[in-house]
Write a protein that holds these residues in place. Sequence first.
Motif, short mmCIF file in Angstrom:
data_model
loop_
_atom_site.label_atom_id
_atom_site.label_comp_id
_atom_site.label_asym_id
_atom_site.label_seq_id
_atom_site.Cartn_x
_atom_site.Cartn_y
_atom_site.Cartn_z
N GLY A 126 0.99 -1.17 -0.07
CA GLY A 126 -0.09 -0.08 -0.06
C GLY A 126 0.66 1.19 -0.03
N MET A 127 0.22 2.55 -0.05
CA MET A 127 0.92 3.61 -0.21
C MET A 127 1.66 3.88 1.12
N PRO A 128 2.73 4.80 1.24
CA PRO A 128 3.47 5.25 2.23
C PRO A 128 2.20 5.91 3.30
N GLY A 129 2.20 5.61 4.48
CA GLY A 129 1.26 6.01 5.52
C GLY A 129 -0.05 5.48 5.54
N ALA A 130 -0.04 4.25 4.93
CA ALA A 130 -1.22 3.47 4.89
C ALA A 130 -1.43 2.67 6.29
N GLY A 131 -0.02 2.40 6.79
CA GLY A 131 -0.23 1.62 8.10
C GLY A 131 0.44 0.22 7.99
N LYS A 132 1.26 -0.04 7.06
CA LYS A 132 1.58 -1.19 6.64
C LYS A 132 2.71 -1.77 7.94
N SER A 133 3.39 -1.02 8.43
CA SER A 133 4.45 -1.20 9.56
C SER A 133 3.75 -1.24 10.93
N THR A 134 3.01 -0.22 10.97
CA THR A 134 2.17 -0.26 12.32
C THR A 134 1.12 -1.61 12.67
N LEU A 135 0.14 -1.75 11.42
CA LEU A 135 -0.55 -2.54 11.53
C LEU A 135 0.05 -4.11 11.63
N GLY A 136 1.44 -4.22 10.78
CA GLY A 136 1.87 -5.32 10.75
C GLY A 136 2.43 -5.93 12.03
N VAL A 137 2.95 -5.02 12.69
CA VAL A 137 3.66 -5.38 13.97
C VAL A 137 2.42 -6.05 14.95
N VAL A 138 1.42 -5.12 15.02
CA VAL A 138 0.34 -5.54 15.78
C VAL A 138 -0.45 -6.88 15.57
N LEU A 139 -0.50 -7.23 14.00
CA LEU A 139 -1.13 -8.25 13.38
C LEU A 139 -0.16 -9.50 13.72
N ALA A 140 1.11 -9.31 13.80
CA ALA A 140 2.24 -10.37 14.03
C ALA A 140 1.90 -10.67 15.46
N LYS A 141 1.85 -9.89 16.31
CA LYS A 141 1.65 -10.20 17.56
C LYS A 141 0.36 -11.06 17.97
N ILE A 142 -0.90 -10.67 17.30
CA ILE A 142 -1.99 -11.50 17.37
C ILE A 142 -2.01 -12.71 16.97
N LEU A 143 -1.18 -13.01 15.70
CA LEU A 143 -1.32 -14.21 14.97
C LEU A 143 -0.31 -15.20 15.56
N GLY A 144 0.68 -14.58 16.43
CA GLY A 144 2.20 -15.40 16.97
C GLY A 144 3.07 -15.66 15.65
N TYR A 145 2.95 -14.41 14.81
CA TYR A 145 3.69 -14.79 13.71
C TYR A 145 5.17 -13.72 14.03
N GLU A 146 6.03 -13.89 13.19
CA GLU A 146 7.14 -12.87 13.15
C GLU A 146 6.86 -11.81 12.38
N PHE A 147 7.61 -10.70 12.73
CA PHE A 147 7.39 -9.38 12.02
C PHE A 147 8.49 -8.77 10.95
#
Length: 169
Positions: free
Chosen positions: A8-29
């Motif tokens: 997605g575009m810069p500012g869409a939240g890829k890194s921010t959402l990605g970190v939280v999503l990884a925690k919820i799923l038990g994934y690496e980031f």
Amino acid sequence: MNNITLIGMPGAGKSTLGVVLAKILGYEFLDSDLLIQKEEKRRLYQIIDEEGEEGFKAIENRVNASIETEDTVIATGGSVVYCSEAMEHLKSIGKVVYLRLSLESLEKRLGNLKKRGVLLKEGQTLKSLYEERVPLYEKYADIVVDEEGKDLEASLQALLETLQKEINK
């Protein structure tokens, strides 16, 4: 492979959402922009300044096409969609999720594009960049999550619901 790659575009939240999503799923980031900086031992804007647009794309393509991981949320740079080899690789190792946001919302979120390491052609505006990239995001996306009008929590919820539907197909 069961990775989730966020585009997605810069500012869409890829890194921010990605970190939280990884925690919820038990994934690496993994943030591929940070991987590029680590491998190149330079900041993104320095690479762009020193190598130019095509040189940066070549580096971005090489680094993203070489990612080998499992159970990982991968946040990519907004320009990765210019790198067809990298995108085909990322699609082959998991699902690609496009975080969609309107131009108006992005303008509110973004600060200095140059310092963010955003790949802009000479004289290019955020609007023209947006119009150039959106078709590419849509082309490569397995899943599209609309973030319009959502805060982090609501975007995360929409992403989780969409992923759950995809898993249950």
